[in-house]
Enzyme design. Sequence first.
Site, mmCIF file in Angstrom:
data_model
loop_
_atom_site.group_PDB
_atom_site.id
_atom_site.type_symbol
_atom_site.label_atom_id
_atom_site.label_comp_id
_atom_site.label_asym_id
_atom_site.label_seq_id
_atom_site.Cartn_x
_atom_site.Cartn_y
_atom_site.Cartn_z
ATOM 1 N N GLY A 241 17.943 11.837 65.740
ATOM 2 C CA GLY A 241 19.299 11.302 65.593
ATOM 3 C C GLY A 241 20.215 12.030 64.657
ATOM 4 N N GLU A 278 11.629 13.366 64.836
ATOM 5 C CA GLU A 278 11.784 13.596 66.290
ATOM 6 C C GLU A 278 13.176 14.134 66.613
ATOM 7 O OE1 GLU A 278 11.333 9.705 68.025
ATOM 8 O OE2 GLU A 278 9.170 9.673 67.838
ATOM 9 N N GLY A 280 16.273 16.085 68.264
ATOM 10 C CA GLY A 280 16.665 16.713 69.520
ATOM 11 C C GLY A 280 17.937 17.515 69.309
ATOM 12 N N ARG A 281 19.040 16.779 69.266
ATOM 13 C CA ARG A 281 20.357 17.400 69.160
ATOM 14 C C ARG A 281 20.476 18.419 68.022
ATOM 15 N NH1 ARG A 281 24.837 14.655 70.994
ATOM 16 N NH2 ARG A 281 23.602 12.754 70.823
ATOM 17 N N TYR A 321 30.593 9.833 77.470
ATOM 18 C CA TYR A 321 30.722 9.273 76.115
ATOM 19 C C TYR A 321 32.074 9.577 75.493
ATOM 20 C CZ TYR A 321 25.579 9.945 76.422
ATOM 21 O OH TYR A 321 24.264 9.981 76.804
ATOM 22 N N CYS A 347 35.761 15.393 92.507
ATOM 23 C CA CYS A 347 36.737 14.392 92.947
ATOM 24 C C CYS A 347 36.589 13.090 92.169
ATOM 25 C CB CYS A 347 36.577 14.155 94.432
ATOM 26 S SG CYS A 347 36.729 15.680 95.356
ATOM 27 N N GLU A 348 36.864 13.166 90.882
ATOM 28 C CA GLU A 348 36.822 12.002 89.984
ATOM 29 C C GLU A 348 37.828 12.266 88.879
ATOM 30 O OE1 GLU A 348 34.752 9.305 89.994
ATOM 31 O OE2 GLU A 348 33.448 9.978 91.624
HETATM 32 C C1 LIG Z 1 16.695 10.621 72.049
HETATM 33 C C2 LIG Z 1 15.581 10.379 71.108
HETATM 34 C C3 LIG Z 1 15.330 11.275 70.072
HETATM 35 C C4 LIG Z 1 16.212 12.472 69.797
HETATM 36 O O1 LIG Z 1 17.491 12.070 69.397
HETATM 37 P P1 LIG Z 1 18.557 13.172 68.876
HETATM 38 O O2 LIG Z 1 19.759 12.357 68.596
HETATM 39 O O3 LIG Z 1 18.765 14.130 69.995
HETATM 40 O O4 LIG Z 1 17.969 13.820 67.674
HETATM 41 C C5 LIG Z 1 14.247 11.045 69.257
HETATM 42 N N1 LIG Z 1 13.444 9.970 69.446
HETATM 43 C C6 LIG Z 1 13.659 9.068 70.439
HETATM 44 C C7 LIG Z 1 12.730 7.922 70.600
HETATM 45 C C8 LIG Z 1 14.740 9.244 71.298
HETATM 46 O O5 LIG Z 1 14.950 8.351 72.260
#
Ligand SMILES: *Cc1c(COP(=O)(O)O)cnc(C)c1O
Length: 420
Positions: A241, A278, A280-281, A321, A347-348
Site C-alpha cells: 500500500g 507486500e 506492489g505499486r 479511479y 467508444c466510451e
Molecule cells: C493489492 C495488495 C497489495 C499491494 O498493494 P500496493 O498498493 O500495490 O502496494 C498487497 N497485499 C494485498 C493483500 C493486496 O491486496
Amino acid sequence: MTRSAFDYVDGVLHAEGVSAVSLAEQFGTPLYVYSRAALTAAWNAYAGACAGRRASVHVAVKANSNLAVLNVFARLGAGFDIVSGGELARVLAAGGKAENTVFSGVGKQAGEMRDALAAGVKCFNVESIPELDRLNAVAGEMGKKAPVSLRVNPDVDAKTHPYISTGLKSNKFGVAFEDARATYQAAAAMAHLKVVGIDCHIGSQITEVAPYLDAIDKVLELVEQIEQDGITIRHIDVGGGLGITYDDETPPEIGEFVRTVLDRIEVRGHGHREVYFEPGRSLVGNAGVLLTQVEFLKPGAEKNFAIVDAAMTDLARPAMYDAYHAIEPVVKRDVPAHVYDVVGPVCESGDWLGRERLLAVEPGDLLAIRSAGAYGFVMSSNYNTRGRAAEVMVDGTQAHVVRAREEAQQLFAGETILPA
Ligand SMILES: *Cc1c(COP(=O)(O)O)cnc(C)c1O
C-alpha cells in the site's frame, strides 16, 4: 550524477540508455516500457532497509505480473504475494519459489487452494471462517497441514487518514477486529491448519506512515491477546500500500517507511517476530511508462482533444479511479502549446487518459504517460477488440520485448460459431 530511469537527453525522453523514439519506431505504440534499473533500485530500497532485521518482502504480483518483471525480482531473491492460482503459475514460471510465496485474496477457490498446497506456499492469508473451513477440508483431503495467517481488519479511522480504502469496517476485506480473537481460536482448533501469523492490508497509494502505525498498534494488541489464548504468532504481515509520486504526492521514502514500521514493532516488544511487507505499486509504479502516439488533434467549442492510440483498454486507472498520470511529449518541440483532454479511440466517454493538459504537440507526436508500471498493463482489456499493447523491458542500452503485441486473430481464437 545518476539520472532517473526515465529522463530527457537532448530534449528526447530516454528509458535508461535507450531513446523512447527508437522504442516506438521499433516496437510500435501503444507500448509499455519498463526499466530493469528502476525495478532493481526499488527492490534494493526495501531489501536494504530489511537487511539485518527479521523482515522479508513479498512482491504483490497483481501490480505487474509480467514474467520478466517477476523474474527480475526472483533473481534478486524476492518472495511473492499472490491473489489467484493464475498468479501462482506465473510466479513459478518466472523462477519464483512457492516456499517464499504468500497467498492472499478474499475468494480463494478449492482448486486454487489445492494447487497452492501442492506447490508448498509459505502461508495462506485467510479472510473468513468459511474460508478456514474450506482450506481445512482441502488440506485434510491432501493429508497436509496448511500454514495460515488471518487478515484482520484494523478499522483504521478514515477521517484522519483519507487515503485508506481497505482497512475499514465497511470493506469486504479481512476479519472484523472484534471477531479476530475468536476466529484465531477456531483456526487453531482445525486439524489441518497451522496458525503461523497475522496479516493486515489497509489500502493502497498511502502517502503517510501514520495509518500504518495505527494499524500496527491495533494488530500488536490483538497478537498479545491471541498468544494469551495459547496460539503462537510467528510473523506479522503489514501488507502493501505504500504510495508513489504521480503528481505532487510526497510519500515517505521506501527505506524510511520500512525502518519506521520495523522500529515501531520492535519498540512495542515484538521484535522477535518476523515482519512481512507486500509492496506492489511502490516497487513497479514508477518503473514503467506507456508510450502512445497522437493520432488527431480535435479542436472543440469547449475543449480540445488530443486523440491518441492508447485507451482505457491499455491504462484503466484514469477511467476507473479518476487517477492522475503525468503526460509529456517524448520529444520537446517548439510548437504552440494548447490545453487538451488526452483521450483514446474507444467508444466510451470514460475513455480518457488525462484532462486539461498543456501540451506542445502535433499529430504523429509521441507522448509518454508516466508512472504506468503498476496496475497498468495488468488491468488492460480487449474491449473494442483491441489487442493489448506490447511490453518492453530496457536494461542499460538493450531493449527486450517481454510481451508481444496481441493480434486480432488471437483475440477470437477461442470463439466458435454455431454448426450450420
Ligand atoms: C493489492 C495488495 C497489495 C499491494 O498493494 P500496493 O498498493 O500495490 O502496494 C498487497 N497485499 C494485498 C493483500 C493486496 O491486496
